[in-house]
Write a protein that holds these residues in place. Structure first.
Motif, short mmCIF file in Angstrom:
data_model
loop_
_atom_site.label_atom_id
_atom_site.label_comp_id
_atom_site.label_asym_id
_atom_site.label_seq_id
_atom_site.Cartn_x
_atom_site.Cartn_y
_atom_site.Cartn_z
N VAL A 1 -40.70 5.19 -60.94
CA VAL A 1 -40.84 5.08 -59.52
C VAL A 1 -41.67 3.73 -59.44
CG1 VAL A 1 -41.77 5.96 -57.44
CG2 VAL A 1 -40.57 7.43 -58.90
N LEU A 2 -40.99 2.97 -58.35
CA LEU A 2 -41.65 1.81 -58.20
C LEU A 2 -43.26 2.00 -57.49
CD1 LEU A 2 -42.24 -1.40 -58.01
CD2 LEU A 2 -40.89 -1.02 -55.73
N VAL A 3 -44.39 1.81 -58.28
CA VAL A 3 -45.62 1.96 -57.53
C VAL A 3 -46.47 0.78 -57.36
CG1 VAL A 3 -47.81 3.18 -57.91
CG2 VAL A 3 -45.85 4.17 -58.46
N ALA A 4 -46.72 0.25 -56.19
CA ALA A 4 -47.40 -1.16 -56.01
C ALA A 4 -48.70 -0.47 -54.98
CB ALA A 4 -46.32 -1.93 -54.97
N VAL A 5 -49.82 -1.27 -55.42
CA VAL A 5 -51.04 -0.64 -54.94
C VAL A 5 -51.94 -1.98 -54.44
CG1 VAL A 5 -53.48 0.46 -55.00
CG2 VAL A 5 -51.37 1.54 -56.07
N ILE A 6 -52.29 -2.02 -53.12
CA ILE A 6 -53.49 -2.99 -52.88
C ILE A 6 -54.68 -2.44 -52.50
CG2 ILE A 6 -53.44 -4.95 -51.12
CD1 ILE A 6 -50.65 -5.00 -50.87
N CYS A 7 -55.81 -2.88 -53.14
CA CYS A 7 -57.12 -2.49 -52.55
C CYS A 7 -57.82 -3.99 -52.39
CB CYS A 7 -57.65 -1.70 -53.83
SG CYS A 7 -57.87 -2.58 -55.25
N ASP A 8 -58.93 -3.62 -51.49
CA ASP A 8 -59.80 -4.89 -50.91
C ASP A 8 -60.55 -5.07 -51.98
OD1 ASP A 8 -60.22 -6.83 -48.57
OD2 ASP A 8 -62.22 -5.86 -49.29
N TRP A 9 -61.10 -6.34 -52.23
CA TRP A 9 -62.02 -6.61 -53.15
C TRP A 9 -63.40 -6.15 -52.77
CZ3 TRP A 9 -66.27 -9.95 -52.80
CH2 TRP A 9 -67.10 -10.13 -53.78
N MET A 10 -63.76 -6.50 -51.51
CA MET A 10 -65.18 -6.22 -51.11
C MET A 10 -65.07 -4.78 -50.95
SD MET A 10 -67.08 -7.52 -47.74
CE MET A 10 -67.53 -8.95 -48.57
N GLY A 11 -64.00 -4.17 -50.27
CA GLY A 11 -64.27 -2.63 -50.23
C GLY A 11 -64.20 -2.12 -51.42
N CYS A 12 -63.76 -2.42 -52.52
CA CYS A 12 -63.81 -1.81 -53.94
C CYS A 12 -64.94 -1.92 -54.59
CB CYS A 12 -62.55 -1.91 -54.61
SG CYS A 12 -61.34 -0.91 -53.76
N LEU A 13 -65.57 -3.14 -54.12
CA LEU A 13 -66.84 -3.54 -55.03
C LEU A 13 -67.64 -2.57 -55.33
CD1 LEU A 13 -68.28 -6.26 -56.07
CD2 LEU A 13 -69.35 -6.72 -54.02
N GLY A 14 -68.19 -2.52 -56.61
CA GLY A 14 -68.89 -1.35 -56.93
C GLY A 14 -68.36 -0.14 -56.81
N GLN A 15 -67.16 0.18 -56.40
CA GLN A 15 -66.47 1.70 -56.27
C GLN A 15 -65.54 1.76 -57.37
OE1 GLN A 15 -67.57 3.38 -53.68
NE2 GLN A 15 -68.68 1.67 -52.79
N SER A 16 -64.80 0.71 -57.81
CA SER A 16 -63.78 0.87 -58.88
C SER A 16 -63.61 -0.40 -59.42
CB SER A 16 -62.46 1.52 -58.18
OG SER A 16 -62.01 0.49 -57.50
N ARG A 17 -63.16 -0.23 -60.89
CA ARG A 17 -63.26 -1.66 -61.72
C ARG A 17 -61.70 -1.38 -62.40
NH1 ARG A 17 -69.00 -2.04 -64.77
NH2 ARG A 17 -70.38 -2.00 -62.97
N ALA A 18 -61.42 -2.59 -63.22
CA ALA A 18 -60.29 -2.64 -63.77
C ALA A 18 -59.93 -1.63 -64.70
CB ALA A 18 -60.10 -4.05 -64.55
N ALA A 19 -60.96 -1.11 -65.19
CA ALA A 19 -60.62 -0.16 -66.14
C ALA A 19 -60.16 1.18 -65.48
CB ALA A 19 -61.86 0.21 -67.03
N PHE A 20 -60.41 1.27 -64.27
CA PHE A 20 -59.94 2.56 -63.43
C PHE A 20 -58.54 2.45 -63.55
CE2 PHE A 20 -58.88 4.05 -59.27
CZ PHE A 20 -59.25 5.33 -59.44
N TRP A 21 -58.00 1.24 -63.32
CA TRP A 21 -56.52 1.05 -62.88
C TRP A 21 -55.78 0.74 -64.26
CZ3 TRP A 21 -55.07 2.42 -58.35
CH2 TRP A 21 -56.01 2.38 -57.31
N LYS A 22 -56.34 0.83 -65.42
CA LYS A 22 -55.63 0.66 -66.51
C LYS A 22 -54.43 1.70 -66.77
CE LYS A 22 -56.36 -0.72 -71.41
NZ LYS A 22 -55.12 0.28 -72.02
N PRO A 23 -54.85 2.91 -66.74
CA PRO A 23 -53.80 3.73 -66.97
C PRO A 23 -52.43 3.79 -66.01
CG PRO A 23 -55.82 5.11 -66.78
CD PRO A 23 -56.21 3.67 -66.25
N LEU A 24 -52.60 3.23 -64.73
CA LEU A 24 -51.44 3.00 -63.92
C LEU A 24 -50.76 1.63 -64.34
CD1 LEU A 24 -49.97 3.46 -61.43
CD2 LEU A 24 -51.67 2.34 -60.01
N ARG A 25 -51.38 0.87 -64.43
CA ARG A 25 -50.75 -0.62 -65.07
C ARG A 25 -50.12 -0.10 -66.54
NH1 ARG A 25 -55.79 -3.62 -63.16
NH2 ARG A 25 -55.26 -4.63 -61.14
N ASP A 26 -50.61 0.51 -67.27
CA ASP A 26 -50.04 0.95 -68.66
C ASP A 26 -48.60 1.78 -68.31
OD1 ASP A 26 -51.81 -0.23 -69.97
OD2 ASP A 26 -53.07 1.38 -70.36
N ALA A 27 -48.67 2.26 -67.22
CA ALA A 27 -47.55 3.27 -66.77
C ALA A 27 -46.24 2.64 -66.16
CB ALA A 27 -47.87 4.61 -66.18
#
Length: 420
Positions: free
Chosen positions: A86-112
């Protein structure tokens, strides 16, 4: 005699539709089904169910996606869909996610095989470019199911039962019908702003079929545009019986406040529901500072007594409703933020001031004195009144400890000798 409702064939309604379409820059789309989703749990359940049933595409755009139990539930559901092709596309805001989630959090999704883009991170050579933010909270699944809300993906919206913190009060909608195509187009526009456009797979899906009898506009805002602001003023001007507003961060601009005051003086039942305690205390103070002209005009202002009230809704005459967009923030708010929200008809209140958890309050009058050096400070005589109005205990009677030149009437009364 109360004014008659506007029927579908009424010339006044046709005129209103034309005015609203021009102000909003969005067409009125009929044939939609709309379901209200009250509070985060209902929104999360509906979103996750739709994601798990996705067959072609999942387009998720949210201001905050936090690395906590809720965020990981969504990430894992997206990973499962991506692994199935399935095509999965996610947009999150830099300021909104500042200190909330990092690149490592998204690594499993990018790997998939999923793709995640961050909206407008700071860039060299653009000192104030980071000010423009993406405040949207939307989800489109297979081009057929759409969701629009004020709820971010964070456990904070669920409260904390162990600490006695109830869930945040918020409102969203689930959409089916032609309006879903507008949500998908808004996502595609955001996607192009931060990288290459969406693949043809996501853009060539069939147009959603007629699903109901509700007509609505999906209004995708952009920085430095005033369509939202113009539309809110038009609704305030056209309301004939009721205008009920809910805003988590109400900072009334003078033109909009004037529109509300004029409606109230013309006999419209205008009510404003705001948080009793805000997650941004400075905004709460600014909001209370603007109560006076509203109350003087007969507008009823309510403060929510529960947990954080994060809903942004409006209901006018039982025919128009708006979900998921602040009502009248400062010029900075609509100049730098982009969001998406529907004005729809017919309507039912999603969060109305009739709730038993809201209290009608008249804010205390603040007095000011000039301290040495010319700095303005709040007189201590006003503090117990403010504490009482906000539900806090008043520990002792007021005793004036202000400067001798304080002109507050209670201070003057204590300094002057009693007659007799």
């Amino acid at each position: 005699m109360p004014p008659s409702p506007l029927t579908a064939s009424s010339p006044y309604r046709l005129l209103a539709e034309q005015a609203l379409s021009r102000a909003a820059g969005a067409p009125l789309l009929g044939g939609n089904a709309v379901e209200l989703l009250i509070d985060a749990e209902a929104n999360y359940t509906a979103w996750l169910q739709a994601i798990k049933q996705a067959r072609h595409s999942v387009l998720l755009e949210n201001y905050i996606i936090r690395d906590d139990d809720v965020g990981r539930r969504f990430r894992d559901a997206l990973v499962d869909r991506a692994r199935d092709g399935v095509l999965v596309a996610v947009i999150c805001d830099w300021m909104g996610c500042l200190g909330q989630s990092r690149a490592a959090f998204w690594k499993p999704l990018r790997d998939a095989g999923g793709e995640v883009r961050v909206f407008n991170p700071p860039q060299l050579g653009q000192s104030f470019g980071w000010i423009s933010r993406d405040h949207r909270k939307t989800l489109v699944v297979d081009g057929q199911h759409g969701f629009l809300s004020g709820v971010c993906i964070s456990a904070q919206w669920l409260g904390d039962a162990d600490r006695g913190v109830p869930p945040w009060r918020d409102t969203g909608v689930a959409l089916q019908g032609p309006a879903v195509g507008e949500l998908a187009a808004a996502f595609a526009d955001s996607w192009r702003q931060v990288g290459p456009p969406l693949p043809e797979l996501a853009q060539e899906q069939s147009v959603p079929a007629i699903a109901g009898d509700i007509a609505l506009r999906v209004i995708a805002t952009h920085p430095s545009t005033a369509g939202m602001y113009r539309l809110d003023q038009l609704i305030a001007a056209m309301a004939r019986r009721t205008l009920w507003l809910t805003d988590a961060y109400f900072v009334g601009m003078a033109p909009y406040v004037q529109a509300l005051v004029s409606a109230a003086r013309d006999g419209v039942d205008v009510r404003l529901l705001v948080p009793g305690s805000s997650d941004i205390p400075a905004v709460g103070s600014l909001s209370r500072s603007g109560y006076r002209p509203l109350l003087k005009a007969g507008i009823r202002v309510f403060e929510w007594n529960g947990s954080m009230l994060h809903a942004k809704t409006a209901v006018a005459d039982g025919q128009w409703a708006r979900v998921a967009r602040p009502i009248s923030t400062s010029p900075v708010g609509w100049a730098i933020a982009k969001s998406t929200w529907p004005w729809k008809m017919p309507a039912s209140p999603a969060s109305s001031p009739r709730s038993t958890n809201a209290t009608w309050r008249t804010p205390p009058k603040s007095c000011w004195r000039r301290a040495a050096g010319g700095a303005a400070k709040r007189c201590r005589a006003a503090r117990p009144a403010a504490a009482s109005a906000q539900g806090r205990r008043q520990l002792r009677p007021h005793r004036c400890r202000c400067a001798a030149h304080c002109q507050h009437r209670r201070c003057r009364a204590q300094r002057s000798p009693r007659a007799g």
